[in-house]
Scaffold this active site. Structure first.
Site, short mmCIF file in Angstrom:
data_model
loop_
_atom_site.label_atom_id
_atom_site.label_comp_id
_atom_site.label_asym_id
_atom_site.label_seq_id
_atom_site.Cartn_x
_atom_site.Cartn_y
_atom_site.Cartn_z
N LYS A 56 0.87 -1.19 0.00
CA LYS A 56 0.00 0.00 0.00
C LYS A 56 0.89 1.22 0.00
O LYS A 56 1.38 1.66 1.03
CB LYS A 56 -0.93 0.06 1.21
N GLU A 89 9.68 1.63 10.69
CA GLU A 89 10.64 2.72 10.55
C GLU A 89 9.84 4.01 10.67
O GLU A 89 9.05 4.36 9.80
CB GLU A 89 11.35 2.62 9.19
N CYS A 132 13.21 11.33 7.38
CA CYS A 132 13.09 10.96 8.79
C CYS A 132 14.42 11.05 9.52
O CYS A 132 14.45 11.27 10.74
CB CYS A 132 12.52 9.56 8.91
N GLU A 139 9.17 16.33 15.63
CA GLU A 139 9.58 16.22 14.23
C GLU A 139 8.76 17.19 13.39
O GLU A 139 7.53 17.18 13.42
CB GLU A 139 9.37 14.78 13.73
#
Length: 479
Positions: free
Chosen positions: A172, A247, A281, A381
């Site tokens: 997906k 992750e 990331c 973040e």
């Protein structure tokens, strides 16, 4: 216009189940519709999972040499279409075509296919330990859920090792970046991957993610995404005790030692942060510099950011493109305003669009200084081109600040010699560290600790995520 209105299930392009809806895909550089993608429902995900379950046993039993021949054809097909892949990535998420989409984004995906192919040729699938034989076997049916920020990189680092290991899978991809995924599915089909081994369904993660994570025929879920999505996958998979590889987010620290070549280290710090418009990331978003060099660092950062050309991804001179979508664009600007409100010093940038760019999700390369470790911009973040910087009294202060974080994905250390850089790196609580400007390598394990995830991708470690160990006691004769 590009449209992704079909799913790839059981070796064929099929229409979505009744009840699916369409989503406009927006070109982030223009805010104009570039195409549409169909968003599947639970029935589509189940259809794909059942196809993978039927295909798994014969694919796992296929001799390794045959699997690798097919993987080699996929790799060759990817290489032939790499220009088209780069163009798709640039269109769907805004990466500058010549300076980033092709040399970084598209080639990263190719690197994972080449790495998996080379690794599987020499990997020891059977290992003798005295009279015991340890056999490595494919984990089974894997659900693969990938993001929009490095679309083909994240797809390839899952699909390539899963194919080599003998798994069947349902992918997906992000509904915000469907074009490059569609091209890869075409490549896989043309390469002759058996029907059902690879399946692809587009959809909203909140709607079909729980099905992909909880269905009893799924043995493993590998997700790259937000921490919220990672928590959901763990909850949904818990009932059937699935193997999970996650992750997730990061807030990576970059420590510049006093012994470093300071202008060079600052150049790397800014370039590494602003690359991919800060949407990585592992981006080094927290910068620690010696306190007595903070003003020098501020001046260098402002000068370096002024040299970054922001604009049209198709302009070969463009260094930084737009934020990939409207939702992230709003978040990045909100976080910049938060930094200002909390009292950080705005060295350069800000929440406004760059001059001359009235349309598109463009933001200025932004640097904050004089921050403290409690500020929002130092803890959360942002996922945009926003660098937060503070001075440190000594290396203990720098390391303590770097480790004062719920994340632990990556880290960066620059020093005058490798021994010092290595010594500081060993003190960081993180899954990876880049020493003296070293780049990532597809053969090295990629992943983090704490809230940055579970498991590893890339190279042998990523390959082994798709394998299980079977121990045969007494299988071998005594010597």
């Amino acid at each position: 216009m590009r449209d992704c209105l079909e799913f790839y299930i059981d070796g064929a392009w099929v229409k979505p189940a009744p009840g699916s809806r369409l989503l406009d895909v927006i070109n982030p550089a223009t805010e104009q519709v570039s195409g549409q993608v169909a968003l599947g429902i639970a029935d589509d995900a189940v259809r794909a999972i059942e196809a993978a379950a039927r295909a798994f046993a014969p694919w796992a039993a296929t001799p390794l040499a045959e699997r690798l021949d097919i993987l080699a054809r996929v790799t060759a097909g990817y290489e032939r279409r790499i220009d088209e892949i780069a163009q798709a990535i640039s269109l769907e998420m805004g990466a500058p075509l010549e300076r980033f989409a092709k040399p970084a984004q598209a080639r990263a995906g190719l690197g994972h296919f080449k790495t998996a192919l080379a690794l599987a040729k020499t990997y020891a699938f059977e290992r003798r330990q005295g009279t015991t034989l340890v056999v490595k076997e494919p984990v089974g049916v894997a659900s693969l859920i990938t993001p929009w920020n490095w679309p083909l990189n994240q797809i390839a680092c899952k699909v390539a090792p899963a194919l080599a290991a003998g798994c069947a899978m349902v992918l997906k991809p992000s509904e915000f970046a469907p074009y490059s995924a569609r091209i890869l599915a075409e490549i896989i089909h043309e390469a002759g991957v058996p029907a059902g081994v690879f399946n692809m369904v587009f959809g909203d993660g909140a709607e079909i993610g729980p099905v992909l994570s909880s269905h009893p025929l799924v043995d493993m879920v590998s997700l790259t995404g937000s921490n919220l999505a990672g928590s959901s996958v763990m909850r949904e998979g818990a009932a059937t005790i699935k193997k999970v590889s996650l992750e997730l987010g990061g807030k990576s620290a970059n420590i510049i030692c006093d012994s470093a070549d300071f202008p060079k280290a600052m150049g790397h710090a800014v370039k590494a942060m602003m690359g991919n418009t800060g949407q990585s990331c592992n981006a080094p978003s927290r910068l620690f510099v010696p306190a007595h060099r903070l003003e020098e660092a501020e001046a260098l950062a402002a000068e370096l950011c002024a040299q970054i050309k922001v604009g049209d991804p198709l302009d070969p001179e463009t260094v930084m493109g737009p934020i990939a979508n409207a939702r992230q664009f709003d978040k990045v600007r909100r976080m910049i305003r938060t930094g200002i409100e909390e009292g950080a010093r705005l060295v350069c940038g800000g929440p406004e669009r760059p001059d001359g760019l009235e349309a598109g999700y463009f933001v200025r390369p932004t640097v904050f200084s004089r921050v403290n470790d409690r500020m929002t911009i130092m803890r959360e973040e942002i996922f945009g081109p926003v660098l937060s910087m503070r001075g440190y009294a000594d290396l203990d202060d720098a390391v303590n600040g770097a480790n004062d974080c719920v994340y632990g994905l990556s880290g960066y250390v620059t020093a005058g010699d490798l021994d010092e850089a290595r010594a500081v790196a060993r003190r960081l609580r993180t899954g990876m560290v880049h020493l003296n400007g070293a780049l990532s390598h597809p053969g090295g394990p990629f992943g983090g600790i704490r809230q940055s995830g579970v498991g590893r991708e890339w190279g042998e470690a990523g390959f082994e995520e798709f394998l299980e160990s079977k121990t045969l006691f007494g299988s071998e004769p005594k010597e």
